[in-house]
Write an enzyme that holds these catalytic residues in place. Structure first.
Site, PDB file in Angstrom:
ATOM      1  N   ALA A   6       0.855  -1.199   0.000  1.00 32.40           N
ATOM      2  CA  ALA A   6       0.000   0.000   0.000  1.00 32.40           C
ATOM      3  C   ALA A   6       0.886   1.243   0.000  1.00 32.40           C
ATOM      4  O   ALA A   6       2.016   1.204   0.484  1.00 32.40           O
ATOM      5  CB  ALA A   6      -0.875  -0.014   1.247  1.00 32.40           C
TER       6      ALA A   6
ATOM      7  N   GLY B 221       0.879  -5.121   1.001  1.00 32.29           N
ATOM      8  CA  GLY B 221      -0.232  -5.211   0.054  1.00 32.29           C
ATOM      9  C   GLY B 221       0.184  -5.847  -1.264  1.00 32.29           C
ATOM     10  O   GLY B 221      -0.637  -6.463  -1.951  1.00 32.29           O
TER      11      GLY B 221
ATOM     12  N   GLU C  57      -0.074  -9.381  -0.661  1.00 33.14           N
ATOM     13  CA  GLU C  57      -1.501  -9.739  -0.547  1.00 33.14           C
ATOM     14  C   GLU C  57      -2.168  -9.800  -1.921  1.00 33.14           C
ATOM     15  O   GLU C  57      -3.038 -10.640  -2.175  1.00 33.14           O
ATOM     16  CB  GLU C  57      -2.218  -8.719   0.347  1.00 33.14           C
ATOM     17  CG  GLU C  57      -1.740  -8.816   1.788  1.00 33.14           C
ATOM     18  CD  GLU C  57      -2.314  -7.732   2.677  1.00 33.14           C
ATOM     19  OE1 GLU C  57      -1.902  -6.567   2.513  1.00 33.14           O
ATOM     20  OE2 GLU C  57      -3.186  -8.046   3.505  1.00 33.14           O
TER      21      GLU C  57
ATOM     22  N   GLU D   4       3.833  -5.181   7.547  1.00 35.65           N
ATOM     23  CA  GLU D   4       2.932  -4.162   8.108  1.00 35.65           C
ATOM     24  C   GLU D   4       3.148  -3.926   9.600  1.00 35.65           C
ATOM     25  O   GLU D   4       2.976  -2.805  10.090  1.00 35.65           O
ATOM     26  CB  GLU D   4       1.471  -4.562   7.864  1.00 35.65           C
ATOM     27  CG  GLU D   4       0.976  -4.375   6.440  1.00 35.65           C
ATOM     28  CD  GLU D   4       1.239  -5.570   5.536  1.00 35.65           C
ATOM     29  OE1 GLU D   4       2.081  -6.427   5.886  1.00 35.65           O
ATOM     30  OE2 GLU D   4       0.610  -5.649   4.464  1.00 35.65           O
TER      31      GLU D   4
HETATM   32  N1  3HC Z   1       4.479   3.487   0.185  1.00 34.23           N
HETATM   33  C1  3HC Z   1       4.936   4.722  -0.120  1.00 34.23           C
HETATM   34  N2  3HC Z   1       6.222   5.006  -0.376  1.00 34.23           N
HETATM   35  C2  3HC Z   1       7.081   3.982  -0.337  1.00 34.23           C
HETATM   36  C3  3HC Z   1       6.689   2.670  -0.023  1.00 34.23           C
HETATM   37  C4  3HC Z   1       5.318   2.437   0.237  1.00 34.23           C
HETATM   38  N3  3HC Z   1       4.849   1.216   0.524  1.00 34.23           N
HETATM   39  N4  3HC Z   1       7.777   1.873  -0.050  1.00 34.23           N
HETATM   40  C5  3HC Z   1       8.813   2.661  -0.379  1.00 34.23           C
HETATM   41  N5  3HC Z   1       8.396   3.931  -0.554  1.00 34.23           N
HETATM   42  C6  3HC Z   1       9.198   5.087  -0.971  1.00 34.23           C
HETATM   43  C7  3HC Z   1      10.277   5.440   0.042  1.00 34.23           C
HETATM   44  O1  3HC Z   1       9.781   6.337   1.001  1.00 34.23           O
HETATM   45  C8  3HC Z   1      11.319   6.081  -0.850  1.00 34.23           C
HETATM   46  O2  3HC Z   1      10.901   7.382  -1.132  1.00 34.23           O
HETATM   47  P1  3HC Z   1      11.987   8.560  -1.297  1.00 34.23           P
HETATM   48  O3  3HC Z   1      12.846   8.147  -2.446  1.00 34.23           O
HETATM   49  O4  3HC Z   1      11.177   9.754  -1.532  1.00 34.23           O
HETATM   50  O5  3HC Z   1      12.743   8.583  -0.021  1.00 34.23           O
HETATM   51  C9  3HC Z   1      11.203   5.289  -2.150  1.00 34.23           C
HETATM   52  O6  3HC Z   1       9.909   4.701  -2.123  1.00 34.23           O
HETATM   53  C10 3HC Z   1      12.215   4.191  -2.292  1.00 34.23           C
HETATM   54  O7  3HC Z   1      12.188   3.403  -1.093  1.00 34.23           O
HETATM   55  P2  3HC Z   1      13.529   2.878  -0.430  1.00 34.23           P
HETATM   56  O8  3HC Z   1      14.524   3.969  -0.378  1.00 34.23           O
HETATM   57  O9  3HC Z   1      13.147   2.212   0.840  1.00 34.23           O
HETATM   58  O10 3HC Z   1      13.973   1.830  -1.533  1.00 34.23           O
HETATM   59  P3  3HC Z   1      14.627   0.406  -1.368  1.00 34.23           P
HETATM   60  O11 3HC Z   1      14.809  -0.100  -2.732  1.00 34.23           O
HETATM   61  O12 3HC Z   1      15.800   0.491  -0.453  1.00 34.23           O
HETATM   62  O13 3HC Z   1      13.546  -0.508  -0.609  1.00 34.23           O
HETATM   63  C11 3HC Z   1      11.388  -1.466  -0.204  1.00 34.23           C
HETATM   64  C12 3HC Z   1      12.339  -0.810  -1.223  1.00 34.23           C
HETATM   65  C13 3HC Z   1      12.003  -2.789   0.264  1.00 34.23           C
HETATM   66  C14 3HC Z   1      10.053  -1.680  -0.836  1.00 34.23           C
HETATM   67  C15 3HC Z   1      11.264  -0.558   1.020  1.00 34.23           C
HETATM   68  O14 3HC Z   1      10.963   0.751   0.575  1.00 34.23           O
HETATM   69  C16 3HC Z   1      10.179  -0.947   1.967  1.00 34.23           C
HETATM   70  O15 3HC Z   1      10.410  -1.762   2.825  1.00 34.23           O
HETATM   71  N6  3HC Z   1       8.982  -0.346   1.814  1.00 34.23           N
HETATM   72  C17 3HC Z   1       7.879  -0.559   2.710  1.00 34.23           C
HETATM   73  C18 3HC Z   1       7.240  -1.885   2.505  1.00 34.23           C
HETATM   74  C19 3HC Z   1       6.055  -2.015   3.405  1.00 34.23           C
HETATM   75  O16 3HC Z   1       6.130  -1.811   4.604  1.00 34.23           O
HETATM   76  N7  3HC Z   1       4.912  -2.362   2.834  1.00 34.23           N
HETATM   77  C20 3HC Z   1       3.687  -2.469   3.559  1.00 34.23           C
HETATM   78  C21 3HC Z   1       2.884  -1.244   3.349  1.00 34.23           C
HETATM   79  S1  3HC Z   1       1.432  -1.210   4.332  1.00 34.23           S
HETATM   80  C22 3HC Z   1       0.369  -2.207   3.474  1.00 34.23           C
HETATM   81  O17 3HC Z   1       0.699  -2.741   2.453  1.00 34.23           O
HETATM   82  C23 3HC Z   1      -1.005  -2.275   4.072  1.00 34.23           C
HETATM   83  C24 3HC Z   1      -1.807  -3.354   3.442  1.00 34.23           C
HETATM   84  O18 3HC Z   1      -1.686  -4.532   4.191  1.00 34.23           O
HETATM   85  C25 3HC Z   1      -3.243  -2.956   3.394  1.00 34.23           C
END
Ligand code: 3HC
Length: 701
Positions: free
Chosen positions: A59, A100, A103, A123
């Protein structure tokens, strides 16, 4: 998002950089293209893949708390539609699938993956649980044990494990065109008339689930998840997957998801996610500045710190040389490194071969000439300016032009050190935290003359060795130790005023800190703190010597803490107990310094320690020592045991309101007489932002 029809298969390619975050536009696009594929008689199956390195990062976290997050189609609805598809849907997982994104893949009928991918549900690290069916579909596919482990840890698993667990159905060959392979796999499913699959028809297989599984699991994660709201909800959601049919389980998941989302903890943990990433961006520095190479590193000093620092580079496969004055010291230092690796190998976290590979990258020398051609030197010698200046003078003589010269000081003036040599542009502070091979934080101290490329190179290098870098300006103690100082002062002063070490520890531990201040000092060494104070007597003893009296006295009595078996507490093996002598000592010192002892409330302990930490944070922010309040939070949550569920001291202040913090500081200013007047001065920035009804995060220098 790209859409094309190849033969009888519709190929939907997520194409929303940087991570295919499932924000409203991408959710809408998936829905539209899904409709298109269903309406096309030529299409018999759909394949969802990604144009990026990642499959999908989940997400869009930046949407949380905004109308967009609630706008239809929501992610749960998108997933439910995929699952209900009358046509076969295959997720072609070409790269990491998280949250997500995972998922979305779970809602497809089959999952085809590249062997290099990882899948996970992180998450929980954002104070949430998977809210698009993950808690209900994963246990149905992989069983409750795998699901609860993945969901409560947030740790992704590799493709092989995902295959074994039944999360992935088939792996591609490592080489070759992945999309072509995914299309061929889908075609083979069609050729075999493979029916669509829905999780609604599956139940969670509990046949092999150990008795009392969930109760035991709760116990096993209790310490790690202390104070966090989401992990327990994650477990409840998996329990619901066992007990309820899919549709009802999904409803329960939504309830639990919303309960998590509305907590301050979720805001705090999401704040930390963005904070870590913001910390690598330096105002006024072009992020495209070409970096210097870092292929060879030297560490000066083979003590605990030097050895720990070296291990970070060895772990990253970087050629590392340790320099010390004597062969004896080097032998000892190298022995400790090898022993540390062997302990890790015994735990099964490294193979013997990996231990040898790492040790093979390690060189040792007593000659500065041997490190002339390294790209980065980190000095980790005794914390004394004269000694460090001597080391830097030698480095200035021997190192090739462009070598980054770093000091691992925790408090000393980096500019003074830089000014003592001919190349101040190459000098920087790299403040590692002990144990340096374990702690994630790296405070990077930018001197007044540090070159931009040297700064950006060290930030990148920090990421390479898996540290969380935060850039600080030059002042005593930089961000971390400077902000810690008033917190420590209040804790020590409260002891004098009548609080016991155990009371202070309990209040801070219950707030969520890894440990309270007396325990922390006992662990770090009372002698270590004493030595630091001798290096900056004016700051520590200039205004009011009373608050250091108790630590100084314990030092004089050679009660250095855990290492001598006595400090604030008495230590017997792993056990510690209160020491009435310390309370007696505090009473005597209080009398000596004219401090009246009294009952101290827990609330007062919390406010005087944490709020003064926040107050100093405001000062550091206004002085530009930290670029943004979230940098202070990143420092505290990664280097000082501040609880992640509070999001750091500044986020905590933003959450409870700056006016609340200010009012309490003013209250103690009035109540604590001369001491209050001297020490409880609200930072001007705190006063200003509180008056404007703003938060620290609204402040930009
Ligand atoms: N949403 C919004 N922005 C995100 C994002 C996300 N899920 N994941 C990464 N970004 C953004 C970062 O903030 C960063 O932005 P910036 O360049 O402006 O600083 C850019 O994308 C690149 O991210 P990273 O620097 O972290 O890039 P990496 O390649 O090192 O890592 C990644 C990529 C492994 C995907 C890492 O970003 C990460 O762990 N992201 C979060 C993953 C996560 O927690 N997902 C769950 C989201 S909640 C969800 O899905 C709810 C659902 O269950 C309903």
């Amino acid at each position: 998002m790209n859409y094309e029809v190849r033969g009888n298969i519709a190929l939907l390619t997520l194409n929303s950089p940087p991570v295919n975050g499932l924000g409203l536009p991408l959710r809408q696009a998936i829905n539209e293209h899904f409709d298109k594929a269903l309406a096309d008689d030529q299409v018999q199956a759909l394949v969802i893949t990604s144009a990026a390195k990642l499959f999908c990062g989940g997400a869009d976290i930046s949407e949380f708390g905004t109308d967009k997050a609630l706008a239809e189609p929501g992610l749960p609805a998108v997933c439910d539609r995929l699952e209900a598809s009358p046509k076969l849907v295959v997720a072609a997982i070409n790269g990491m699938a998280l949250g997500g994104g995972c998922e979305l893949a779970l809602a497809c009928d089959y999952r085809f993956a590249h062997p290099s991918v990882k899948v996970g549900l992180p998450e929980v690290n954002l104070g949430l649980l998977p809210g698009a069916g993950g808690t209900q579909r994963l246990p149905r596919l992989a069983g409750a044990e795998v699901a609860v482990q993945m969901i409560t840890s947030g740790a992704p698993i590799n493709a092989k494990k995902a295959l074994d667990a039944g999360i992935v159905d088939q792996l591609a060959e490592a080489e070759g065109d992945f999309v072509e392979a995914a299309l061929a796999y889908t075609q083979s499913l069609l050729d075999q008339n493979t029916p669509v699959r829905t999780c609604a028809e599956l139940s969670v297989d509990t046949a092999e689930l150990p008795e009392n599984f969930f109760a035991d699991f709760r116990k096993s994660i209790a310490r790690r998840t202390r104070g966090f709201f989401a992990p327990e909800r994650c477990i409840q959601a998996v329990e619901a997957a066992i007990e309820l049919p899919l549709a009802e389980g999904l409803k329960k998941e939504q309830e639990l998801f919303q309960a998590c989302m509305s907590t301050p903890q979720a805001r705090a943990q999401q704040h930390l996610f963005f904070a870590e990433r913001a910390a690598t961006k330096i105002p006024g520095v072009d992020p495209k500045t070409p970096l210097r190479p870092v292929n060879k590193v030297a560490i000066i000093g083979s003590g605990t710190m030097g050895g720990g620092i070296a291990m970070n580079f060895l772990n990253a496969g970087i050629d590392t040389t340790i320099l010390d004055l004597s062969q004896e010291a080097l032998d000892r230092g190298l022995g400790v490194i090898r022993k540390n690796y062997e302990i890790t190998a015994k735990k099964g976290k490294l193979t013997e071969q990996q231990v040898e590979e790492r040790m093979a990258l390690l060189n040792a020398t007593t000659e500065y000439a041997d490190i002339a051609d390294v790209d980065l030197v980190i000095e980790a010698v005794f914390e004394n300016m004269d000694i460090k200046k001597k080391v830097f003078a030698t480095l200035d003589e021997v190192c090739k032009p462009g070598t980054i010269l770093a000091t691992n000081t925790s408090t000393l003036d980096v500019d003074e050190l830089a000014a003592s040599i001919s190349r101040p542009q190459d000098v920087i502070g790299l403040h590692f935290f002990s144990p340096a091979n374990v702690m994630r934080l790296l405070e990077i101290v930018r001197g007044g003359k540090t070159a931009d490329d040297a700064l950006l190179t060290t930030i990148k290098m920090a990421q390479t060795i898996k540290k969380v870098p935060v850039v600080a300006g030059v002042c005593w103690g930089f961000i971390g130790n400077r902000v810690l100082e008033p917190y420590g002062r209040e804790a020590a002063r409260l002891l004098l005023e009548g609080a016991t070490p155990a009371q202070i520890d309990k209040v801070l531990y219950d707030f969520g800190l890894a440990m309270g201040l007396p325990s922390m000092i006992d662990l770090a060494g009372i002698d270590v703190g004493y030595l630091t104070r001798q290096g900056n007597k004016e700051a520590f003893y200039g205004r009011d010597p009373a608050y250091t009296a108790i630590c100084d006295k314990l030092n004089e009595l050679e009660r250095f803490g855990q290492k001598t078996g006595r400090g604030f507490y008495i230590y017997e093996g792993r056990d510690k107990k209160e020491d009435p002598e310390v309370m007696q000592l505090a009473a005597e010192l209080a009398k000596e310094h004219g401090v009246t002892q009294r009952e101290i409330s827990d609330q007062e302990i919390l406010e005087r320690t944490i709020y003064m930490l926040i107050n100093e944070g405001a000062q550091v922010l206004e002085e530009g020592i930290a670029y943004r309040s979230s940098d202070i939070d990143t420092v505290y949550c990664n280097g000082y045991g501040f609880p992640g569920h509070r999001g750091g001291p500044m986020q905590y202040a933003d959450e409870i309101g700056l006016d609340t913090v200010l009012a309490a500081i003013n209250k103690y200013r009035n109540e604590l007489g001369k001491y209050g007047e001297e020490w409880f001065k609200p930072a001007p920035l705190l006063e200003k932002l509180a008056a404007e009804g703003k938060r620290f995060k609204d402040y930009a220098a």
